[in-house]
Design an enzyme around this catalytic site. Sequence first.
Site, PDB file in Angstrom:
ATOM      1  CE  LYS A 166      -3.053  -3.214   0.176  1.00 59.82           C
ATOM      2  NZ  LYS A 166      -3.910  -3.613  -0.859  1.00 59.82           N
ATOM      3  CG  ASP A 195      -4.180  -1.220  -3.545  1.00 60.97           C
ATOM      4  OD1 ASP A 195      -4.506  -0.246  -3.978  1.00 60.97           O
ATOM      5  OD2 ASP A 195      -4.878  -2.137  -2.873  1.00 60.97           O
ATOM      6  CD  GLU A 220      -5.385  -3.403  -5.964  1.00 58.70           C
ATOM      7  OE1 GLU A 220      -4.751  -4.151  -6.221  1.00 58.70           O
ATOM      8  OE2 GLU A 220      -6.132  -3.454  -5.203  1.00 58.70           O
ATOM      9  CG  ASP A 243      -9.760  -3.369  -5.145  1.00 62.83           C
ATOM     10  OD1 ASP A 243     -10.759  -4.125  -5.269  1.00 62.83           O
ATOM     11  OD2 ASP A 243      -8.909  -3.245  -3.986  1.00 62.83           O
ATOM     12  CE  LYS A 267     -10.559  -5.839  -1.756  1.00 62.15           C
ATOM     13  NZ  LYS A 267      -9.463  -5.349  -2.973  1.00 62.15           N
TER      14      LYS A 267
HETATM   15 MG    MG Z   1      -6.977  -2.502  -3.486  1.00 62.50          MG
END
Ligand code: MG
Length: 370
Positions: A166, A195, A220, A243, A267
């Site tokens: 991240k 991400d 991402e 995402d 997700k």
């Molecule tokens: Mg993500």
Amino acid sequence: MKIRQISVFQVDLTLAGGGYYLSGGRLFFDRLDSTIVRVETDDGVHGWGESCPWGATYLPAHGKGARAAMDEFAPRLLGMDPRRIDRINEAMDVALPGHNYAKSAIDMACWDILGKHAGLSLCELLGGRVEGPVILHSSISTGTPEQMLANVDNAASRGYRIHSCKIGGEDIALDRARAQALAAHLPDAGALTLDVNRAWLPDQAIQVMNAVEDRSIYFEQPCETLDECLHVRRLTSNPIILDENIHTIHDIAHAWRSRICEAIGLKVGRVGGLTKARKIRDFCVAMGIRMNIEDTGGTVLADTAAVHLAQSTSTTHRRATWLCHDMCDDDIAPGQGARNAGGETSAPELPGIGVDLDGIEPGLLAAAYR
Ligand code: MG
């Protein structure tokens, strides 16, 4: 077969290691608020489902919201056949538009019932088991480059070979340093996702992404909106994963038409359950879009349901799967379900999801509809 009772449980999950930072530290989490449902039928079969947003600040979703939304649609499902899952989804959508994350738990429990009724594991019902492992990826909290490299090494020691790190903050020089350090550090045969969790504006995304030479690194969700991500797509070369922007099949259809991304994070909770996720999965297979297939969070129950969807997806179209429970101190079903085994996992062969929460603490009951 008819639904005769829906029991709703609230479970707190503690994230290991003192917490987790997204987007340059803007979003901090140390616990997750998960909602688990048990759907009982008049046939004596019951199914388990879960909805667990990643905190309240990540998406327009939160734990209390899941339970409040259920209060609107759960009573309308009593008396319905849980095996008619599209009909169940229609009834939930009529009772309450949107709030997809809350519906995911009920949808998941109905799939569990269908699997138990048919004597088949969920992956068989979702298209058929693809033999071989489901490859996992780690989730690395943002931090200094040194902290992040240490966390990648720790994840690698637990078998993870794909790392979702991240980054994303206002300090673009620090983000560039993080990206370059992680790219240079990546162990052999490893793969890297950076991400951003929509933290950048397009000018920032373009600067950092073009400073990374390795084109095998995926970025991402660089920006907040699809339009901003399209702007970035046209001026950069690394693969882009969308995402948080993918909520419905219409979002992925738009992203595909506009050529915004090469992959998505699918997700289950965010898109409203396995039924809706399967449709998006099938669209992505048809259109050549690679997927990370997982849930937004939760116990081994939600993780295992997502692993079934991954296990029934061709390896060509799968990238990796994340197990939230592998980052939590609490384990609601020890020894059960899809677990990390050296960076890989597989869907259980038991009927349904294959995770039995019958021992759940009765004191966690938050509501019951009967
Ligand atoms: Mg993500």
